[in-house]
Design an enzyme around this catalytic site. Structure first.
Site, PDB file in Angstrom:
ATOM      1  N   HIS A  82       2.258 -18.738   3.542  1.00  0.00           N
ATOM      2  CA  HIS A  82       2.695 -19.747   5.273  1.00  0.00           C
ATOM      3  C   HIS A  82       2.172 -21.108   5.255  1.00  0.00           C
ATOM      4  O   HIS A  82       1.263 -21.298   5.322  1.00  0.00           O
ATOM      5  CB  HIS A  82       2.159 -17.993   6.091  1.00  0.00           C
ATOM      6  CG  HIS A  82       2.795 -16.795   6.421  1.00  0.00           C
ATOM      7  ND1 HIS A  82       3.432 -16.574   6.724  1.00  0.00           N
ATOM      8  CD2 HIS A  82       1.763 -16.085   4.946  1.00  0.00           C
ATOM      9  CE1 HIS A  82       3.654 -15.182   6.739  1.00  0.00           C
ATOM     10  NE2 HIS A  82       2.982 -15.367   5.018  1.00  0.00           N
ATOM     11  N   ASP A 117      10.077 -18.376   8.907  1.00  0.00           N
ATOM     12  CA  ASP A 117       9.833 -17.757   9.506  1.00  0.00           C
ATOM     13  C   ASP A 117      11.034 -16.478  10.507  1.00  0.00           C
ATOM     14  O   ASP A 117      10.795 -16.841  11.237  1.00  0.00           O
ATOM     15  CB  ASP A 117       7.642 -16.714   9.325  1.00  0.00           C
ATOM     16  CG  ASP A 117       7.276 -15.736   9.325  1.00  0.00           C
ATOM     17  OD1 ASP A 117       7.786 -14.518   9.881  1.00  0.00           O
ATOM     18  OD2 ASP A 117       6.684 -15.329   8.634  1.00  0.00           O
ATOM     19  N   HIS A 157       3.435 -15.535  -1.265  1.00  0.00           N
ATOM     20  CA  HIS A 157       4.208 -16.352  -0.140  1.00  0.00           C
ATOM     21  C   HIS A 157       3.491 -16.668   0.948  1.00  0.00           C
ATOM     22  O   HIS A 157       2.623 -16.614   1.118  1.00  0.00           O
ATOM     23  CB  HIS A 157       5.548 -15.842   0.549  1.00  0.00           C
ATOM     24  CG  HIS A 157       4.940 -14.154   1.666  1.00  0.00           C
ATOM     25  ND1 HIS A 157       4.314 -14.210   1.079  1.00  0.00           N
ATOM     26  CD2 HIS A 157       4.940 -14.633   2.740  1.00  0.00           C
ATOM     27  CE1 HIS A 157       4.248 -12.587   1.829  1.00  0.00           C
ATOM     28  NE2 HIS A 157       4.190 -12.951   3.211  1.00  0.00           N
ATOM     29  N   GLN A 176      -0.756  -7.729   2.911  1.00  0.00           N
ATOM     30  CA  GLN A 176       0.788  -8.560   2.586  1.00  0.00           C
ATOM     31  C   GLN A 176       1.704  -7.378   2.820  1.00  0.00           C
ATOM     32  O   GLN A 176       1.294  -6.477   2.368  1.00  0.00           O
ATOM     33  CB  GLN A 176       0.083  -8.864   1.141  1.00  0.00           C
ATOM     34  CG  GLN A 176       2.078  -9.693   0.503  1.00  0.00           C
ATOM     35  CD  GLN A 176       1.109  -9.426  -0.862  1.00  0.00           C
ATOM     36  OE1 GLN A 176       0.733  -8.813  -2.293  1.00  0.00           O
ATOM     37  NE2 GLN A 176       2.435 -10.873  -1.974  1.00  0.00           N
TER      38      GLN A 176
END
Length: 149
Positions: free
Chosen positions: A102, A30, A100, A94
């Site tokens: 995390h 990230d 996606h 989002q």
């Protein structure tokens, strides 16, 4: 999708610190991590919501999350636990409308710092070149420790 950040990363149009990639998904660090080693598991098929993924793809993403956790521990990150988070839809916070997952390493005693970082992480846009170098080094380390299965 042309204006999707994750699709652009997968097409090589935008940079990313890639930990793992196969024909169905990728694992990247990230850019605005909550904790060191914070990874995103992203399907290569563009799907804004989890319900749009096949069962097989959902299973594959969870398997990659499991392998990411192993890589984080093998690489020596100070990990005691993990948060696995999917913000599924705009109303669920989002920010990128592409599924996606995390994978956030936790070390214990870091709840307040994690909550603060999560709330403010997108505000810090300075020092991107330095941040990218650090993330690329960490991605290389995690890739070395990423299990085959």
């Amino acid at each position: 999708m042309k204006n999707c950040i994750f699709c652009q990363i997968q097409e090589g149009e935008l940079p990313a610190s890639v930990v793992y990639e196969d024909d169905r998904a990728m694992v990247i660090l990230d850019l605005f991590p909550v904790r060191e080693g914070h990874c995103l598991v992203i399907p290569k098929v563009h799907a804004p919501l989890v319900e749009e993924l096949s069962g097989e793809m959902s299973s594959h993403l969870m398997d990659l999350a499991r392998r990411t956790i192993k890589a984080q521990k093998r690489a020596g990150l100070p990990v005691k636990a993990h948060n696995l988070v999917i913000n599924d839809g705009r109303e669920a916070n989002q920010h990128v409308p592409h599924v996606h997952l995390h994978v956030i390493p936790r070390r214990g005693g870091d709840t307040l710092a994690t909550a603060f970082t999560w709330a403010t992480r997108l505000l810090n846009i300075f020092g991107m070149a330095k941040r990218r170098k650090k993330l690329d080094r960490l991605a290389g380390l995690l890739a070395e420790h990423f299990p085959k299965s």
